[in-house]
Design a protein around this motif. Structure first.
Motif, PDB file in Angstrom:
ATOM      1  N   VAL A   9       0.845  -1.199   0.000  1.00 34.49           N
ATOM      2  CA  VAL A   9       0.000   0.000   0.000  1.00 34.49           C
ATOM      3  C   VAL A   9       0.879   1.248   0.000  1.00 34.49           C
ATOM      4  O   VAL A   9       0.589   2.221  -0.686  1.00 34.49           O
ATOM      5  CB  VAL A   9      -0.962  -0.010   1.207  1.00 34.49           C
ATOM      6  CG1 VAL A   9      -1.718   1.294   1.313  1.00 34.49           C
ATOM      7  CG2 VAL A   9      -1.940  -1.170   1.090  1.00 34.49           C
ATOM      8  N   LEU A  10       1.956   1.216   0.753  1.00 37.87           N
ATOM      9  CA  LEU A  10       2.866   2.352   0.830  1.00 37.87           C
ATOM     10  C   LEU A  10       3.417   2.725  -0.541  1.00 37.87           C
ATOM     11  O   LEU A  10       3.560   3.907  -0.863  1.00 37.87           O
ATOM     12  CB  LEU A  10       4.014   2.044   1.792  1.00 37.87           C
ATOM     13  CG  LEU A  10       5.011   3.158   2.022  1.00 37.87           C
ATOM     14  CD1 LEU A  10       4.305   4.364   2.634  1.00 37.87           C
ATOM     15  CD2 LEU A  10       6.118   2.692   2.933  1.00 37.87           C
ATOM     16  N   ASN A  11       3.673   1.734  -1.361  1.00 36.79           N
ATOM     17  CA  ASN A  11       4.183   1.995  -2.708  1.00 36.79           C
ATOM     18  C   ASN A  11       3.157   2.686  -3.599  1.00 36.79           C
ATOM     19  O   ASN A  11       3.514   3.275  -4.608  1.00 36.79           O
ATOM     20  CB  ASN A  11       4.641   0.696  -3.366  1.00 36.79           C
ATOM     21  CG  ASN A  11       5.874   0.134  -2.714  1.00 36.79           C
ATOM     22  OD1 ASN A  11       6.700   0.865  -2.185  1.00 36.79           O
ATOM     23  ND2 ASN A  11       6.000  -1.176  -2.726  1.00 36.79           N
ATOM     24  N   ARG A  12       1.899   2.631  -3.226  1.00 32.24           N
ATOM     25  CA  ARG A  12       0.835   3.234  -4.035  1.00 32.24           C
ATOM     26  C   ARG A  12       0.312   4.553  -3.483  1.00 32.24           C
ATOM     27  O   ARG A  12      -0.352   5.286  -4.198  1.00 32.24           O
ATOM     28  CB  ARG A  12      -0.346   2.263  -4.132  1.00 32.24           C
ATOM     29  CG  ARG A  12      -0.006   0.992  -4.839  1.00 32.24           C
ATOM     30  CD  ARG A  12      -1.170   0.055  -4.848  1.00 32.24           C
ATOM     31  NE  ARG A  12      -0.798  -1.209  -5.479  1.00 32.24           N
ATOM     32  CZ  ARG A  12      -1.532  -2.280  -5.459  1.00 32.24           C
ATOM     33  NH1 ARG A  12      -2.692  -2.285  -4.857  1.00 32.24           N
ATOM     34  NH2 ARG A  12      -1.120  -3.380  -6.051  1.00 32.24           N
ATOM     35  N   ILE A  13       0.592   4.866  -2.240  1.00 32.62           N
ATOM     36  CA  ILE A  13      -0.079   5.988  -1.584  1.00 32.62           C
ATOM     37  C   ILE A  13       0.220   7.337  -2.235  1.00 32.62           C
ATOM     38  O   ILE A  13      -0.616   8.216  -2.240  1.00 32.62           O
ATOM     39  CB  ILE A  13       0.208   6.024  -0.068  1.00 32.62           C
ATOM     40  CG1 ILE A  13      -0.822   6.913   0.611  1.00 32.62           C
ATOM     41  CG2 ILE A  13       1.634   6.471   0.225  1.00 32.62           C
ATOM     42  CD1 ILE A  13      -0.945   6.682   2.083  1.00 32.62           C
ATOM     43  N   GLY A  14       1.377   7.517  -2.819  1.00 28.27           N
ATOM     44  CA  GLY A  14       1.695   8.789  -3.449  1.00 28.27           C
ATOM     45  C   GLY A  14       1.280   8.884  -4.899  1.00 28.27           C
ATOM     46  O   GLY A  14       1.383   9.936  -5.518  1.00 28.27           O
ATOM     47  N   GLY A  19      -5.298   8.236  -5.751  1.00 29.52           N
ATOM     48  CA  GLY A  19      -5.597   9.396  -4.913  1.00 29.52           C
ATOM     49  C   GLY A  19      -6.941   9.329  -4.201  1.00 29.52           C
ATOM     50  O   GLY A  19      -7.068   9.760  -3.055  1.00 29.52           O
ATOM     51  N   ARG A  20      -7.934   8.767  -4.841  1.00 31.34           N
ATOM     52  CA  ARG A  20      -9.258   8.726  -4.214  1.00 31.34           C
ATOM     53  C   ARG A  20      -9.314   7.714  -3.068  1.00 31.34           C
ATOM     54  O   ARG A  20     -10.228   7.722  -2.266  1.00 31.34           O
ATOM     55  CB  ARG A  20     -10.340   8.429  -5.240  1.00 31.34           C
ATOM     56  CG  ARG A  20     -10.227   7.069  -5.850  1.00 31.34           C
ATOM     57  CD  ARG A  20     -11.267   6.848  -6.895  1.00 31.34           C
ATOM     58  NE  ARG A  20     -11.161   5.465  -7.347  1.00 31.34           N
ATOM     59  CZ  ARG A  20     -11.987   4.906  -8.157  1.00 31.34           C
ATOM     60  NH1 ARG A  20     -13.001   5.593  -8.620  1.00 31.34           N
ATOM     61  NH2 ARG A  20     -11.823   3.661  -8.515  1.00 31.34           N
ATOM     62  N   HIS A  21      -8.314   6.840  -2.991  1.00 29.68           N
ATOM     63  CA  HIS A  21      -8.252   5.837  -1.919  1.00 29.68           C
ATOM     64  C   HIS A  21      -7.241   6.209  -0.830  1.00 29.68           C
ATOM     65  O   HIS A  21      -6.882   5.370  -0.013  1.00 29.68           O
ATOM     66  CB  HIS A  21      -7.874   4.471  -2.500  1.00 29.68           C
ATOM     67  CG  HIS A  21      -8.786   4.007  -3.580  1.00 29.68           C
ATOM     68  ND1 HIS A  21     -10.115   3.708  -3.356  1.00 29.68           N
ATOM     69  CD2 HIS A  21      -8.560   3.806  -4.896  1.00 29.68           C
ATOM     70  CE1 HIS A  21     -10.671   3.330  -4.500  1.00 29.68           C
ATOM     71  NE2 HIS A  21      -9.756   3.387  -5.447  1.00 29.68           N
ATOM     72  N   PHE A  22      -6.796   7.453  -0.846  1.00 31.34           N
ATOM     73  CA  PHE A  22      -5.732   7.904   0.059  1.00 31.34           C
ATOM     74  C   PHE A  22      -6.014   7.577   1.528  1.00 31.34           C
ATOM     75  O   PHE A  22      -5.184   6.983   2.206  1.00 31.34           O
ATOM     76  CB  PHE A  22      -5.516   9.413  -0.109  1.00 31.34           C
ATOM     77  CG  PHE A  22      -4.480   9.972   0.815  1.00 31.34           C
ATOM     78  CD1 PHE A  22      -3.141   9.863   0.501  1.00 31.34           C
ATOM     79  CD2 PHE A  22      -4.843  10.593   1.997  1.00 31.34           C
ATOM     80  CE1 PHE A  22      -2.172  10.379   1.351  1.00 31.34           C
ATOM     81  CE2 PHE A  22      -3.893  11.098   2.858  1.00 31.34           C
ATOM     82  CZ  PHE A  22      -2.552  10.989   2.531  1.00 31.34           C
ATOM     83  N   TYR A  23      -7.183   7.966   2.011  1.00 34.94           N
ATOM     84  CA  TYR A  23      -7.486   7.777   3.434  1.00 34.94           C
ATOM     85  C   TYR A  23      -7.602   6.293   3.808  1.00 34.94           C
ATOM     86  O   TYR A  23      -7.186   5.895   4.887  1.00 34.94           O
ATOM     87  CB  TYR A  23      -8.751   8.543   3.828  1.00 34.94           C
ATOM     88  CG  TYR A  23      -8.560  10.031   3.691  1.00 34.94           C
ATOM     89  CD1 TYR A  23      -7.800  10.731   4.614  1.00 34.94           C
ATOM     90  CD2 TYR A  23      -9.116  10.725   2.626  1.00 34.94           C
ATOM     91  CE1 TYR A  23      -7.596  12.093   4.488  1.00 34.94           C
ATOM     92  CE2 TYR A  23      -8.914  12.093   2.488  1.00 34.94           C
ATOM     93  CZ  TYR A  23      -8.156  12.770   3.420  1.00 34.94           C
ATOM     94  OH  TYR A  23      -7.947  14.129   3.294  1.00 34.94           O
ATOM     95  N   ARG A  24      -8.140   5.501   2.907  1.00 34.77           N
ATOM     96  CA  ARG A  24      -8.211   4.061   3.159  1.00 34.77           C
ATOM     97  C   ARG A  24      -6.810   3.457   3.224  1.00 34.77           C
ATOM     98  O   ARG A  24      -6.503   2.643   4.093  1.00 34.77           O
ATOM     99  CB  ARG A  24      -9.014   3.364   2.064  1.00 34.77           C
ATOM    100  CG  ARG A  24     -10.482   3.658   2.115  1.00 34.77           C
ATOM    101  CD  ARG A  24     -11.210   2.879   1.036  1.00 34.77           C
ATOM    102  NE  ARG A  24     -12.566   3.360   0.948  1.00 34.77           N
ATOM    103  CZ  ARG A  24     -13.226   3.515  -0.184  1.00 34.77           C
ATOM    104  NH1 ARG A  24     -12.655   3.206  -1.328  1.00 34.77           N
ATOM    105  NH2 ARG A  24     -14.451   3.958  -0.193  1.00 34.77           N
TER     106      ARG A  24
END
Length: 111
Positions: A9-14, A19-24
């Motif tokens: 998940v960390l590899n995708r957060i930026g 972007g629309r799944h940032f908080y999740r």
């Protein structure tokens, strides 16, 4: 709790595509790697792109408030945090400015 999931998940957060799944994603990282605080937050801050919204930056930085987190951080962790926050991508961020002031105030209290 699974650090492998947190790493994926960390590899995708930026990435803007997620972007629309940032908080999740942030919630998954925080629950899956809670034992690695503040390391996981440092990694999140490094992954954020320069065009991220101020609201999201502020949300991530809230992890450093409360429970005397800054007070209990080791000197090298504080240095690492300051280095990350001095990145040009955070220049315009009010939340970053507030946290930098809080870090300096905390250092003064320790002295």
């Amino acid at each position: 709790s699974n650090n492998e999931i947190a790493e994926k998940v960390l590899n995708r957060i930026g990435d803007q595509n997620y972007g629309r799944h940032f908080y999740r994603m942030l919630g998954i990282i925080n629950t899956s790697s809670s034992s690695k605080f503040p390391v996981s937050v440092f990694e999140i801050l490094n992954q954020l792109s320069s065009d991220i919204e101020e609201e999201k930056i502020e949300f991530v930085l809230k992890a450093f408030y409360g429970k005397e987190i800054l007070k209990n951080m080791k000197r090298r962790q504080v240095k690492r945090l300051k280095k990350i926050l001095n990145d040009p991508k955070f220049n315009e961020s009010e939340a970053v400015s507030k946290l930098m002031i809080e870090i300096e105030n905390n250092r003064k209290r320790k002295s």
